[in-house]
Design an enzyme around this catalytic site. Structure first.
Site, PDB file in Angstrom:
ATOM      1  N   TRP A 102       0.835  -1.212   0.000  1.00 30.57           N
ATOM      2  CA  TRP A 102       0.000   0.000   0.000  1.00 30.57           C
ATOM      3  C   TRP A 102       0.858   1.246   0.000  1.00 30.57           C
ATOM      4  O   TRP A 102       0.537   2.233  -0.669  1.00 30.57           O
ATOM      5  CB  TRP A 102      -0.972  -0.005   1.180  1.00 30.57           C
ATOM      6  CG  TRP A 102      -1.925  -1.164   1.123  1.00 30.57           C
ATOM      7  CD1 TRP A 102      -2.036  -2.183   2.020  1.00 30.57           C
ATOM      8  CD2 TRP A 102      -2.878  -1.446   0.083  1.00 30.57           C
ATOM      9  NE1 TRP A 102      -3.004  -3.070   1.605  1.00 30.57           N
ATOM     10  CE2 TRP A 102      -3.528  -2.638   0.426  1.00 30.57           C
ATOM     11  CE3 TRP A 102      -3.239  -0.793  -1.100  1.00 30.57           C
ATOM     12  CZ2 TRP A 102      -4.527  -3.214  -0.366  1.00 30.57           C
ATOM     13  CZ3 TRP A 102      -4.234  -1.348  -1.900  1.00 30.57           C
ATOM     14  CH2 TRP A 102      -4.861  -2.557  -1.517  1.00 30.57           C
ATOM     15  N   ASP A 169      -1.390   6.833   6.276  1.00 29.85           N
ATOM     16  CA  ASP A 169      -2.430   5.865   5.923  1.00 29.85           C
ATOM     17  C   ASP A 169      -2.622   4.950   7.132  1.00 29.85           C
ATOM     18  O   ASP A 169      -1.764   4.132   7.438  1.00 29.85           O
ATOM     19  CB  ASP A 169      -1.977   5.071   4.683  1.00 29.85           C
ATOM     20  CG  ASP A 169      -2.969   3.978   4.297  1.00 29.85           C
ATOM     21  OD1 ASP A 169      -3.994   3.802   4.982  1.00 29.85           O
ATOM     22  OD2 ASP A 169      -2.697   3.288   3.281  1.00 29.85           O
ATOM     23  N   LYS A 193     -11.610  -1.678   7.117  1.00 30.50           N
ATOM     24  CA  LYS A 193     -10.651  -2.489   7.864  1.00 30.50           C
ATOM     25  C   LYS A 193     -10.990  -2.519   9.352  1.00 30.50           C
ATOM     26  O   LYS A 193     -10.865  -3.538   9.994  1.00 30.50           O
ATOM     27  CB  LYS A 193      -9.227  -1.965   7.666  1.00 30.50           C
ATOM     28  CG  LYS A 193      -8.744  -1.974   6.215  1.00 30.50           C
ATOM     29  CD  LYS A 193      -8.303  -3.348   5.754  1.00 30.50           C
ATOM     30  CE  LYS A 193      -8.144  -3.467   4.248  1.00 30.50           C
ATOM     31  NZ  LYS A 193      -7.324  -2.464   3.617  1.00 30.50           N
TER      32      LYS A 193
HETATM   33  C1  PLP Z   1      -6.741  -2.017   2.282  1.00 27.10           C
HETATM   34  C2  PLP Z   1      -5.761  -0.935   2.370  1.00 27.10           C
HETATM   35  C3  PLP Z   1      -5.698   0.091   1.426  1.00 27.10           C
HETATM   36  C4  PLP Z   1      -6.620   0.131   0.226  1.00 27.10           C
HETATM   37  O1  PLP Z   1      -7.865   0.534   0.632  1.00 27.10           O
HETATM   38  P1  PLP Z   1      -9.067   0.791  -0.412  1.00 27.10           P
HETATM   39  O2  PLP Z   1     -10.099   1.400   0.473  1.00 27.10           O
HETATM   40  O3  PLP Z   1      -9.444  -0.534  -0.971  1.00 27.10           O
HETATM   41  O4  PLP Z   1      -8.569   1.721  -1.454  1.00 27.10           O
HETATM   42  C5  PLP Z   1      -4.767   1.085   1.597  1.00 27.10           C
HETATM   43  N1  PLP Z   1      -3.924   1.084   2.645  1.00 27.10           N
HETATM   44  C6  PLP Z   1      -3.942   0.121   3.568  1.00 27.10           C
HETATM   45  C7  PLP Z   1      -2.971   0.170   4.708  1.00 27.10           C
HETATM   46  C8  PLP Z   1      -4.856  -0.921   3.467  1.00 27.10           C
HETATM   47  O5  PLP Z   1      -4.888  -1.888   4.398  1.00 27.10           O
END
Ligand code: PLP
Length: 356
Positions: A102, A169, A193
């Protein structure tokens, strides 16, 4: 029977949230209308949005500190480009820490905007640790990192000190542990998540960092516009926001982040203790960087795979297959996963040891 759901995302939410959200689909707050059929401009839904945005800041300890919370769309993946759009100056520079799939996807998007420096990367060892000795260039417009690497099972236990704005993030560990959130300028997280269903992304922004790029930003991608429209520039994902609010209220009733952190540490201790004790298993990442959300591990001998897989399936466990880039197993233990589910998995691991 309800499964022990270890899915990495979309993931388990509290059972009472599933129940209340289902009731709202049929009759929202005794309005005689479904949450799915009311206007997002109705006073009922505006109240949901306002409460959700305020509760985010309250739980993070950011009330009255110049922050705004937004519920946007496009997933964390859209924030990969919305962040450079809003923070990188024309002919500017950004600094990124590369800790996984990511993080590198975020880097790829930033490169389209300008000079993107990778301050450190653990790619050489398939991202099995968090790099710690690196320098952040002081002339960069911002620094970007990923607090928890969902796929590889590593987690940043501390964050570098820097005077430039910090974007993070936090998709897979937001609201899971105590962090001084005021050290960050932009925090974002795809809801699916640890906070709600897929369909919305939480973005928390320190307003004072915005408006400095000198570039024209399309309205949908412009955080200042989204703030001015109170997270309703266009029709928001009403059900995802509502269900996220229910999950945030559940968390508050539990005692907030401090309380859930204790539970999450208990779960992580149970699983890692067994991974280290049981001679049939090994963890995939450096111990000090282990994630309390996503525990990644392998069988020492792949010949036991078929038996182990049949045993955990029989025990009602779901979603522990590892990501294809790591293999083995990944137990994602998000906030709503009960401690008992972790005990069930550990019992199966012990049972495997006895039966081989
Ligand atoms: C799952 C995830 C993403 C991607 O998320 P989307 O909402 O599907 O774009 C980005 N960063 C991390 C750390 C993730 O676990």
């Amino acid at each position: 029977m309800k499964k022990h759901n270890y899915s990495a995302g979309p993931c388990i939410l509290p059972q009472e949230v599933f129940e209340e959200a289902s009731r709202a689909i049929l009759n929202f707050n005794n309005t005689g209308l479904s949450i799915l059929e009311i206007s997002h401009r109705s006073k009922e839904f505006v109240a949901v949005m306002d409460e959700a945005r305020a509760l985010v800041l309250e739980l993070m300890g950011l009330e009255g500190k110049g922050y705004q919370a937004l519920f946007l769309q496009g997933g964390a993946s859209l924030e990969f480009l919305r962040v450079p759009y809003n923070l990188m100056k024309t002919n500017g520079k950004a600094a990124y820490l590369d800790t996984g799939t990511w993080a590198s996807a975020a880097i790829k998007e930033a490169k389209a905007f300008g000079d993107t420096v990778i301050v450190a990367s653990s790619k050489d060892t398939n991202y099995n640790y968090i790099p710690k000795d690196f320098t952040i260039p002081s002339d960069a417009d911002y620094f970007h990192c990923t607090s928890n690497n969902t796929i590889f099972g590593t987690q940043m236990k501390s964050f570098p000190k820097t005077d430039i704005p910090v974007a993070c993030d936090m998709s897979s560990d937001i609201f899971s542990r105590k962090i001084d959130f005021s050290k960050f300028d932009i925090i974002y997280a795809g809801a699916q998540k640890n906070m709600g269903p897929a369909g919305t992304t939480l973005v928390v922004i320190k307003e004072s960092v915005l408006g400095k790029t000198g570039r024209a930003i399309p309205n949908m991608l412009n955080y200042e516009q989204q703030i001015a429209k109170e997270s309703m520039y266009n029709t928001p994902p009403v059900f995802a926001v509502y269900t996220s609010l229910l999950t945030l209220k559940w968390l508050k009733n539990l005692g907030g982040i401090e309380a859930i952190e204790k539970i999450n540490e208990t779960k992580a201790n149970i699983i890692y203790t067994e991974i280290d004790r049981n001679p049939l298993f090994k963890g995939t990442v450096t111990k000090e960087d282990r994630s309390i959300m996503n525990a990644t591990f392998l069988l020492e001998d792949e010949a036991h795979q078929e038996l182990f897989d049949s045993m955990w399936k029989k025990a009602g466990i779901s979603g522990i297959n590892g990501h294809r880039s790591v293999g083995g197993y990944r137990a994602s233990m998000y906030n709503a996963l009960p401690v008992e589910s972790v005990q069930v998995l550990v019992d199966v691991m012990k049972e495997l040891e006895k039966s081989v």
